[in-house]
Design a protein around this motif. Structure first.
Motif, PDB file in Angstrom:
ATOM      1  N   GLU A  33       2.359 -11.527  16.324  1.00 12.20           N
ATOM      2  CA  GLU A  33       2.217 -13.007  14.908  1.00 12.20           C
ATOM      3  C   GLU A  33       0.565 -12.286  14.446  1.00 12.20           C
ATOM      4  N   GLU A  34      -0.097 -11.867  15.196  1.00 13.38           N
ATOM      5  CA  GLU A  34      -1.682 -11.995  14.684  1.00 13.38           C
ATOM      6  C   GLU A  34      -1.633 -11.129  13.562  1.00 13.38           C
ATOM      7  N   ASN A  35      -0.745  -9.909  13.838  1.00 13.55           N
ATOM      8  CA  ASN A  35      -0.381  -9.138  12.422  1.00 13.55           C
ATOM      9  C   ASN A  35      -0.267  -9.668  11.412  1.00 13.55           C
ATOM     10  N   ASN A  42      -8.193  -3.567  14.162  1.00 13.26           N
ATOM     11  CA  ASN A  42      -9.164  -2.842  13.387  1.00 13.26           C
ATOM     12  C   ASN A  42      -8.402  -3.874  11.978  1.00 13.26           C
ATOM     13  N   PRO A  43      -9.214  -4.952  12.196  1.00  6.31           N
ATOM     14  CA  PRO A  43      -8.610  -5.884  10.801  1.00  6.31           C
ATOM     15  C   PRO A  43      -8.269  -4.687   9.761  1.00  6.31           C
ATOM     16  N   GLN A  44      -8.863  -4.344   9.570  1.00  7.22           N
ATOM     17  CA  GLN A  44      -9.165  -3.559   7.699  1.00  7.22           C
ATOM     18  C   GLN A  44      -8.001  -3.254   7.744  1.00  7.22           C
ATOM     19  N   VAL A  45      -7.523  -2.536   8.342  1.00  9.73           N
ATOM     20  CA  VAL A  45      -5.608  -1.955   8.352  1.00  9.73           C
ATOM     21  C   VAL A  45      -4.940  -3.632   7.439  1.00  9.73           C
ATOM     22  N   ALA A  46      -4.596  -4.573   7.840  1.00  5.40           N
ATOM     23  CA  ALA A  46      -4.593  -5.364   7.329  1.00  5.40           C
ATOM     24  C   ALA A  46      -4.326  -5.335   5.522  1.00  5.40           C
ATOM     25  N   GLU A  47      -5.946  -5.377   5.814  1.00  3.23           N
ATOM     26  CA  GLU A  47      -6.630  -5.346   4.294  1.00  3.23           C
ATOM     27  C   GLU A  47      -6.730  -4.559   3.488  1.00  3.23           C
ATOM     28  N   ASN A  48      -6.894  -2.868   4.468  1.00  8.37           N
ATOM     29  CA  ASN A  48      -6.336  -2.127   2.855  1.00  8.37           C
ATOM     30  C   ASN A  48      -4.570  -2.429   3.288  1.00  8.37           C
ATOM     31  N   PHE A  49      -3.993  -2.424   3.625  1.00 13.87           N
ATOM     32  CA  PHE A  49      -2.692  -2.430   3.556  1.00 13.87           C
ATOM     33  C   PHE A  49      -2.487  -3.093   2.027  1.00 13.87           C
ATOM     34  N   VAL A  50      -3.001  -4.732   2.305  1.00 17.62           N
ATOM     35  CA  VAL A  50      -2.764  -5.740   1.022  1.00 17.62           C
ATOM     36  C   VAL A  50      -3.501  -5.033  -0.172  1.00 17.62           C
ATOM     37  N   ASN A  51      -4.558  -4.667  -0.463  1.00 19.96           N
ATOM     38  CA  ASN A  51      -4.643  -3.878  -1.133  1.00 19.96           C
ATOM     39  C   ASN A  51      -3.690  -2.837  -1.804  1.00 19.96           C
TER      40      ASN A  51
END
Length: 458
Positions: free
Chosen positions: A260-262, A438-447
């Motif tokens: 869910e956090e992903n 590593n929350p940057q992974v989610a941001e990278n995916f969206v970007n």
């Protein structure tokens, strides 16, 4: 609310009945209109699905190896703000985690990180006075782990219960109650664990039976009153943001394994998540720029997935066009040429030029840390993320020239190359990554999805 009642349901070992006890407690409190927030220790996907249905609130994973202590506390605080109580189900035995030498990733570790008391479930079948010795050993092994009480499960008779009550009085550990043997109300299991909530038709009656079992044998009011108040950190309400891209998320009978956090981190980074069904839908959702295909049981739906040729072709075309596509475990299998099961071949999307074949025993199990060995839309070279791997299928016919983007390290320190890449922007692996490591992974995916949308508009 400044505090909450909560505890961890731990076990002496896997199979002692802690999931049945947890579900029964959640269902019993929920039908009394108590807002119960469920959590699950460790990397499991199946138990959280049952918790969500029994408690009526989404369950969240709390894994002490994949996530830092601060992240664990943040997740716990975020989802307990408007709850009356929280129940955390443990993993395996109380002290079982990443290593035999320390408690990292274990239920005991989480108990100390969150300052939550433990109620220990003991399978007392075929035991009498020895049950007291077992309890005393668990309580003395790590004095910093607060065992607040014990539930004896699989008790054979009222006479057996009396013997157990007398025996545990020697330890000084409070007895919460004795639960009689009721194998008929246990949730069915199969090769990856329990049967998922999506795959059972009589869930309400199952949870109701478990709630009855709990209420008939435990004093819920006394349990809750005896628990200490757990202070909560105040939080500000999160301001909803306008999504800047749309990502399709496969969600149906075949694909349901997502942290869910992903999903929350993807939304926080600016994604609108659009569910779709690889089994039933003939076209992809309109206006999406990326795909997230999680794990599940594609082998159980292999015939239906194979029959849906229109969507398989649409996904292959979507990938070939360079859209960001991320798939893990069952989703990864779906993107291969075929799933081979019981001497039958079921064609899949054909993006990765190899096959998965179902085996009779598991092929991989355990924690993994991955490091990108090339730049991907999830992270640049050198980026590290933690996750978990558990599957019964194996890969066949991998060509030498296929690109790999992960270096994978297990707890044994063995490094392997994995993370298969195709069509520039499609990435697949058996490993379930936890984006909160590593929350940057989610941001990278969206970007990456936003950037692809811009190139389409030019």
């Amino acid at each position: 609310m400044n505090s909450i009642k909560g505890f961890i349901v731990a076990g002496t070992h896997s199979g002692c009945g802690k999931t049945s006890v947890t579900l029964g407690l959640m269902a019993a409190l929920a039908r009394r209109n108590v807002k119960v927030q469920p959590f699950k220790t460790g990397p499991d996907f199946i138990d959280p699905g049952h918790h969500t249905r029994a408690a009526g609130r989404p369950c969240h994973n709390l894994d002490g190896w994949m996530l830092s202590g601060k992240t664990l506390r943040d997740i716990f605080s975020r989802y307990t703000q408007n709850a009356d109580a929280c129940i955390v189900e443990g993993v395996m035995g109380l002290f079982d985690g990443y290593s035999a030498l320390d408690d990292t990733g274990s239920t005991a570790h989480l108990s100390k990180e969150l300052n939550l008391p433990v109620i220990l479930v003991v399978d007392a079948g075929s035991m009498a006075r020895s049950a007291a010795a077992l309890v005393q050993g668990f309580c003395n092994f790590d004095p910093e782990t607060a065992v607040a009480g014990v539930i004896f499960n699989r008790v054979g008779s009222s006479n057996h219960a009396q013997i157990l009550e007398e025996a545990i009085s020697l330890t000084g550990v409070p007895l919460v109650g004795c639960l009689p043997r009721r194998e008929e109300i246990a949730t069915p299991s199969r090769h990856l664990g329990l049967v998922t909530a999506d795959h059972l038709q009589d869930l309400d009656s199952r949870y109701s039976a478990l709630a009855d079992w709990i209420e008939e044998n435990l004093d819920l009011e006394q349990i809750m009153e005896a628990l200490p108040d757990i202070p909560l950190q105040p939080r500000f309400d999160e301001v909803p943001m306008i999504p800047k891209t749309r990502i399709g998320v496969a969600q149906d009978y075949a694909f349901s394994f997502y942290y869910e956090e992903n999903l929350r981190l993807l939304r926080e980074a600016g994604a609108e998540l659009i569910p779709f069904s690889p089994i039933d839908d003939k076209i992809l959702p309109e206006g999406i720029s990326g795909l997230y295909i999680g794990g599940g049981y594609p082998e159980l739906a292999a015939f239906d997935l194979a029959q849906n040729t229109k969507l398989r072709r649409a996904i292959a075309d979507f990938s070939a066009a360079g859209h960001p596509v991320y798939a893990e475990c069952g989703g990864f299998m779906y993107l291969m040429e075929s799933i081979n099961k019981d001497d039958r071949v079921f064609p899949m999307c054909g993006i990765f030029p190899f096959r998965s074949s179902m085996k009779s025993r598991f092929q991989a199990l355990g924690y993994r840390e991955i490091q990108f060995t090339s730049d991907t839309f999830l992270g640049e070279t050198g980026t590290t993320v933690r996750g978990h791997e558990f599957h019964y299928s194996a890969l066949d016919g991998i060509p030498d020239e296929i690109k790999k983007s992960y270096q994978v390290t297990s707890k044994k320190g063995i490094s392997e190359d994995e993370g298969f890449a195709a069509n520039n922007n499609t990435l697949g692996s058996y490993i379930h990554l936890h984006f909160a490591s590593n929350p940057q992974v989610a941001e990278n995916f969206v970007n990456a999805c936003v950037e692809y949308s811009r190139t389409e508009d030019i």
